[in-house]
Write a protein that holds these residues in place. Structure first.
Motif, PDB file in Angstrom:
ATOM      1  N   SER A   1       0.831  -1.204   0.000  1.00  0.00           N
ATOM      2  CA  SER A   1       0.000   0.000   0.000  1.00  0.00           C
ATOM      3  C   SER A   1       0.868   1.258   0.000  1.00  0.00           C
ATOM      4  CB  SER A   1      -0.911   0.014   1.232  1.00  0.00           C
ATOM      5  OG  SER A   1      -0.140   0.206   2.403  1.00  0.00           O
ATOM      6  N   ARG A   2       0.249   2.378  -0.359  1.00  0.00           N
ATOM      7  CA  ARG A   2       0.955   3.664  -0.328  1.00  0.00           C
ATOM      8  C   ARG A   2       1.422   3.975   1.088  1.00  0.00           C
ATOM      9  NH1 ARG A   2       0.410   6.948  -4.618  1.00  0.00           N
ATOM     10  NH2 ARG A   2       0.645   8.816  -3.348  1.00  0.00           N
ATOM     11  N   GLN A   3       0.547   3.674   2.049  1.00  0.00           N
ATOM     12  CA  GLN A   3       0.874   3.919   3.454  1.00  0.00           C
ATOM     13  C   GLN A   3       2.136   3.147   3.858  1.00  0.00           C
ATOM     14  OE1 GLN A   3      -2.188   2.733   6.177  1.00  0.00           O
ATOM     15  NE2 GLN A   3      -1.137   3.580   7.947  1.00  0.00           N
ATOM     16  N   THR A   4       2.251   1.908   3.402  1.00  0.00           N
ATOM     17  CA  THR A   4       3.416   1.089   3.717  1.00  0.00           C
ATOM     18  C   THR A   4       4.678   1.708   3.130  1.00  0.00           C
ATOM     19  OG1 THR A   4       2.093  -0.927   3.825  1.00  0.00           O
ATOM     20  CG2 THR A   4       4.444  -1.196   3.417  1.00  0.00           C
ATOM     21  N   VAL A   5       4.616   2.159   1.898  1.00  0.00           N
ATOM     22  CA  VAL A   5       5.788   2.781   1.263  1.00  0.00           C
ATOM     23  C   VAL A   5       6.205   4.030   2.030  1.00  0.00           C
ATOM     24  CG1 VAL A   5       6.672   3.904  -0.821  1.00  0.00           C
ATOM     25  CG2 VAL A   5       5.275   1.837  -1.016  1.00  0.00           C
ATOM     26  N   HIS A   6       5.252   4.875   2.372  1.00  0.00           N
ATOM     27  CA  HIS A   6       5.572   6.101   3.111  1.00  0.00           C
ATOM     28  C   HIS A   6       6.107   5.796   4.509  1.00  0.00           C
ATOM     29  CE1 HIS A   6       4.363   9.064   0.178  1.00  0.00           C
ATOM     30  NE2 HIS A   6       3.258   8.368  -0.053  1.00  0.00           N
ATOM     31  N   ARG A   7       5.551   4.783   5.162  1.00  0.00           N
ATOM     32  CA  ARG A   7       6.028   4.386   6.491  1.00  0.00           C
ATOM     33  C   ARG A   7       7.473   3.909   6.398  1.00  0.00           C
ATOM     34  NH1 ARG A   7       3.301  -0.219   7.568  1.00  0.00           N
ATOM     35  NH2 ARG A   7       1.366   0.945   7.649  1.00  0.00           N
ATOM     36  N   ARG A   8       7.779   3.094   5.393  1.00  0.00           N
ATOM     37  CA  ARG A   8       9.146   2.584   5.236  1.00  0.00           C
ATOM     38  C   ARG A   8      10.126   3.698   4.887  1.00  0.00           C
ATOM     39  NH1 ARG A   8       7.413  -2.991   2.211  1.00  0.00           N
ATOM     40  NH2 ARG A   8       6.605  -4.001   4.079  1.00  0.00           N
ATOM     41  N   LEU A   9       9.681   4.650   4.088  1.00  0.00           N
ATOM     42  CA  LEU A   9      10.537   5.799   3.779  1.00  0.00           C
ATOM     43  C   LEU A   9      10.888   6.566   5.050  1.00  0.00           C
ATOM     44  CD1 LEU A   9       8.876   7.183   0.529  1.00  0.00           C
ATOM     45  CD2 LEU A   9      11.272   6.490   0.763  1.00  0.00           C
ATOM     46  N   GLY A  10       9.890   6.807   5.880  1.00  0.00           N
ATOM     47  CA  GLY A  10      10.122   7.525   7.137  1.00  0.00           C
ATOM     48  C   GLY A  10      11.059   6.766   8.060  1.00  0.00           C
ATOM     49  N   ARG A  11      10.851   5.472   8.174  1.00  0.00           N
ATOM     50  CA  ARG A  11      11.718   4.669   9.041  1.00  0.00           C
ATOM     51  C   ARG A  11      13.144   4.627   8.502  1.00  0.00           C
ATOM     52  NH1 ARG A  11       7.597  -0.322  10.319  1.00  0.00           N
ATOM     53  NH2 ARG A  11       6.264   0.842  11.771  1.00  0.00           N
ATOM     54  N   TYR A  12      13.277   4.566   7.176  1.00  0.00           N
ATOM     55  CA  TYR A  12      14.614   4.558   6.586  1.00  0.00           C
ATOM     56  C   TYR A  12      15.319   5.888   6.849  1.00  0.00           C
ATOM     57  CZ  TYR A  12      18.385   4.200   3.225  1.00  0.00           C
ATOM     58  OH  TYR A  12      19.617   4.178   2.640  1.00  0.00           O
ATOM     59  N   ARG A  13      14.600   6.981   6.726  1.00  0.00           N
ATOM     60  CA  ARG A  13      15.196   8.305   6.986  1.00  0.00           C
ATOM     61  C   ARG A  13      15.607   8.437   8.454  1.00  0.00           C
ATOM     62  NH1 ARG A  13      10.720  10.658   3.393  1.00  0.00           N
ATOM     63  NH2 ARG A  13      11.788  10.888   1.399  1.00  0.00           N
ATOM     64  N   ASP A  14      14.783   7.906   9.367  1.00  0.00           N
ATOM     65  CA  ASP A  14      15.057   8.038  10.800  1.00  0.00           C
ATOM     66  C   ASP A  14      16.110   7.058  11.306  1.00  0.00           C
ATOM     67  OD1 ASP A  14      13.110   9.992  10.873  1.00  0.00           O
ATOM     68  OD2 ASP A  14      11.559   8.674  11.719  1.00  0.00           O
ATOM     69  N   GLN A  15      16.067   5.799  10.820  1.00  0.00           N
ATOM     70  CA  GLN A  15      16.886   4.748  11.414  1.00  0.00           C
ATOM     71  C   GLN A  15      17.843   4.067  10.444  1.00  0.00           C
ATOM     72  OE1 GLN A  15      14.080   2.011  13.141  1.00  0.00           O
ATOM     73  NE2 GLN A  15      12.895   3.669  14.034  1.00  0.00           N
ATOM     74  N   GLY A  16      17.781   4.442   9.183  1.00  0.00           N
ATOM     75  CA  GLY A  16      18.637   3.788   8.202  1.00  0.00           C
ATOM     76  C   GLY A  16      18.136   2.395   7.872  1.00  0.00           C
ATOM     77  N   LEU A  17      19.028   1.525   7.474  1.00  0.00           N
ATOM     78  CA  LEU A  17      18.673   0.174   7.058  1.00  0.00           C
ATOM     79  C   LEU A  17      17.999  -0.623   8.182  1.00  0.00           C
ATOM     80  CD1 LEU A  17      18.849  -1.511   4.515  1.00  0.00           C
ATOM     81  CD2 LEU A  17      21.071  -2.345   5.289  1.00  0.00           C
TER      82      LEU A  17
END
Length: 87
Positions: free
Chosen positions: A28-44
């Protein structure tokens, strides 16, 4: 799984549209945006699996009370409704 999530994030960051990534990876779009945010905050590390267990359960029956109920059910199997108590 983390590698697939990482690929999706990298493609969005390199200019691919979220809509395109949603179709390509079947999320879902929500999943993509959530993963983008987590990647920006915590990296891999932010893309790894997470537990869905709640951090706390304030309304949970205390363990001592639960144990007493289970003991009563074992000692008096015909009392009350049918229930599971670890038997």
């Amino acid at each position: 799984m983390v590698e697939q999530r990482y690929q999706a994030v990298l493609q969005v960051l390199s200019g691919a549209s979220v809509t395109e990534i949603v179709r390509r990876f079947g999320v879902s779009r929500q999943t993509v945006h959530r993963r983008l945010g987590r990647y920006r905050d915590q990296g891999l590390a932010g893309l790894s699996d997470r537990s869905s267990r709640p951090r706390s359960s304030p309304a949970r029956t205390p363990a001592a009370v639960e144990a007493l109920i289970c003991e009563l059910r074992r000692n008096h199997p015909r009392w009350g409704a049918r229930a599971w108590c670890g038997n």
